[in-house]
Design a protein around this motif. Structure first.
Motif, PDB file in Angstrom:
ATOM      1  N   LEU A 178       0.830  -1.202   0.000  1.00 51.14           N
ATOM      2  CA  LEU A 178       0.000   0.000   0.000  1.00 51.14           C
ATOM      3  C   LEU A 178       0.864   1.251   0.000  1.00 51.14           C
ATOM      4  CD1 LEU A 178      -2.924   1.143   0.262  1.00 51.14           C
ATOM      5  CD2 LEU A 178      -2.603   1.066   2.739  1.00 51.14           C
ATOM      6  N   ARG A 187       2.379   1.725  -3.497  1.00 51.54           N
ATOM      7  CA  ARG A 187       1.480   2.048  -4.607  1.00 51.54           C
ATOM      8  C   ARG A 187       0.617   3.277  -4.374  1.00 51.54           C
ATOM      9  NH1 ARG A 187      -1.508  -3.508  -5.962  1.00 51.54           N
ATOM     10  NH2 ARG A 187      -2.706  -2.048  -7.249  1.00 51.54           N
ATOM     11  N   GLN A 188       0.420   3.656  -3.123  1.00 51.39           N
ATOM     12  CA  GLN A 188      -0.391   4.828  -2.787  1.00 51.39           C
ATOM     13  C   GLN A 188       0.452   5.766  -1.915  1.00 51.39           C
ATOM     14  OE1 GLN A 188      -3.816   5.211  -3.671  1.00 51.39           O
ATOM     15  NE2 GLN A 188      -3.557   3.408  -4.955  1.00 51.39           N
ATOM     16  N   ASP A 205      -7.501   7.192  -1.957  1.00 49.99           N
ATOM     17  CA  ASP A 205      -8.374   6.454  -2.873  1.00 49.99           C
ATOM     18  C   ASP A 205      -8.898   5.252  -2.096  1.00 49.99           C
ATOM     19  OD1 ASP A 205      -9.505   4.767  -4.785  1.00 49.99           O
ATOM     20  OD2 ASP A 205      -8.077   5.342  -6.344  1.00 49.99           O
ATOM     21  N   ALA A 256      -9.056   1.843  -3.903  1.00 52.72           N
ATOM     22  CA  ALA A 256      -7.734   1.254  -4.145  1.00 52.72           C
ATOM     23  C   ALA A 256      -7.131   0.720  -2.856  1.00 52.72           C
ATOM     24  CB  ALA A 256      -6.808   2.290  -4.775  1.00 52.72           C
ATOM     25  N   GLY A 309      -8.825  -2.450  -2.026  1.00 51.47           N
ATOM     26  CA  GLY A 309      -8.416  -3.478  -2.971  1.00 51.47           C
ATOM     27  C   GLY A 309      -7.073  -4.092  -2.631  1.00 51.47           C
ATOM     28  N   ILE A 310      -6.182  -3.293  -2.054  1.00 47.50           N
ATOM     29  CA  ILE A 310      -4.865  -3.800  -1.681  1.00 47.50           C
ATOM     30  C   ILE A 310      -4.918  -4.556  -0.357  1.00 47.50           C
ATOM     31  CG2 ILE A 310      -2.525  -3.118  -0.990  1.00 47.50           C
ATOM     32  CD1 ILE A 310      -2.773  -0.791  -3.013  1.00 47.50           C
TER      33      ILE A 310
END
Length: 351
Positions: A276, A279-280, A335, A338, A341-342
């Motif tokens: 996480l 990616r974020q 998000d 997202a 989702g992770i």
């Protein structure tokens, strides 16, 4: 304590993951003869820090002396929450000798100090001191104290940039408001990093400030309690980026709460939190999880990709064995879909 004496309050501020809860836990266990009370101002709807501290309650700071305010920034809920909470703590029998306030990691401390001028409590309490915690490794890396020359160069190259990032303003306001700075996690920074962090703090501080290295919150309470700073009467010496503004903005940050079913493999959850961060643009993850076959609750705290975990206490009979994580990021970067989702890929696939 005489009823005519003002009750001392210590404000403990610091950026996300700097170690505020660890420090307060240490003070609760080593109160220096004081009977403590604690106010925890969380960011988001789930009170993780308050639960951690209540799990550490001892006779000198029982669970009823630990109050959590999770409905917004403490300085913006003065009449509705802060004043009644202070009055309730002062009415306890026996009365606390000292109150600790753990601010949200995103809080600006100066507006909170202004709340101590509220007529109902001004004659009853005083800000003994403001303690700012700073993560030595993060400060040394310059993540929360941007290089002024680089920022100026960027401004010259881009007319749209007319202010510093919210993160740097939070850091600078916390340092400017402090009476003492605790430099945490010095082992991760190393000697060179500690020296660099101290240089950054000295450059940001509006006046000379003592800086003390602290590992795992272990500091003698005599160092940070009983300062007698009366900070509410010393506002001019504590400049803020928001001086002259009617209020301050909280829209720069947002949070997402993730409910976790019981998990079988902690390593998988920790790997997802690391993913996480990769990616974020996530600032902070904190919370707890239920691990199948384990009677203890798994406490999880992450700053960026740095994840720490430990089993902190047994699950209580009245609690459901379900975990919860609070994920905090800057408003424009968050998000929720997202993130879920992770952290919960199986649920996302089922949907």
């Amino acid at each position: 304590m005489s009823s005519l004496e003002k009750l001392p309050v210590t404000v403990i501020t610091g950026f996300l993951g700097s170690g505020k809860t660890t420090l307060i836990t240490h003070l609760m266990k080593n109160p220096g003869g004081r009977r403590l009370a604690v106010i925890v101002n969380e960011f988001g709807d789930v009170g993780v820090d308050g639960e951690i501290l209540k799990g550490c309650a001892i006779p000198e700071c029982p669970a009823e002396n630990i109050v959590e305010l999770a409905n917004g920034c403490i300085c913006c809920t003065v009449a509705d929450e802060f004043i009644p909470t202070i009055e309730a703590l002062m009415a306890l029998d026996p009365r606390p000798d000292h109150i600790l306030i753990e601010t949200s990691g995103l809080a600006l401390p100066k507006p909170l100090l202004k709340a101590f001028d509220w007529p109902d409590i001004r004659s009853k309490i005083t800000v003994d001191g403001v303690i700012a915690l700073a993560d030595a490794e993060a400060v040394a890396a310059g993540r929360f104290a941007p290089n002024v020359a680089a920022v100026d160069a960027q401004r010259l190259a881009d007319d749209s940039i007319d202010h510093e990032t919210p993160l740097s303003e939070v850091f600078e306001d916390q340092i400017a408001c402090a009476d003492i700075v605790l430099l945490t996690k010095p082992d991760l920074a190393g000697p060179e990093g500690i020296a660099q962090a101290k240089a950054v703090i000295a450059a940001e501080a509006p006046r000379p400030l003592p800086v003390v290295e602290v590992a795992e919150g272990a500091v003698d309470p005599r160092v940070i309690l009983g300062l007698g700073a009366a900070a509410e009467d010393d506002m001019d010496a504590r400049p803020s980026h928001h001086d002259g503004a009617d209020d301050h903005e909280h829209d720069d940050f947002d949070s997402v709460v993730i409910d976790l079913p019981e998990i079988s493999d902690p390593a998988t959850l920790l790997a997802r939190i690391t993913e996480l961060a990769d990616r974020q643009n996530i600032l902070r993850v904190k919370g707890y999880a239920a691990v199948a076959g384990k009677p203890m609750r798994l406490l999880v705290q992450a700053v960026g990709a740095r994840v720490r975990h430990q089993y902190d206490r047994p699950w209580r009979p009245e609690e459901g064995r379900r975990g919860r994580l609070v994920v905090i990021a800057e408003h424009d970067d968050i998000d929720a879909a997202a993130i879920r989702g992770i952290l919960l890929p199986d649920a996302a696939t089922a949907e």
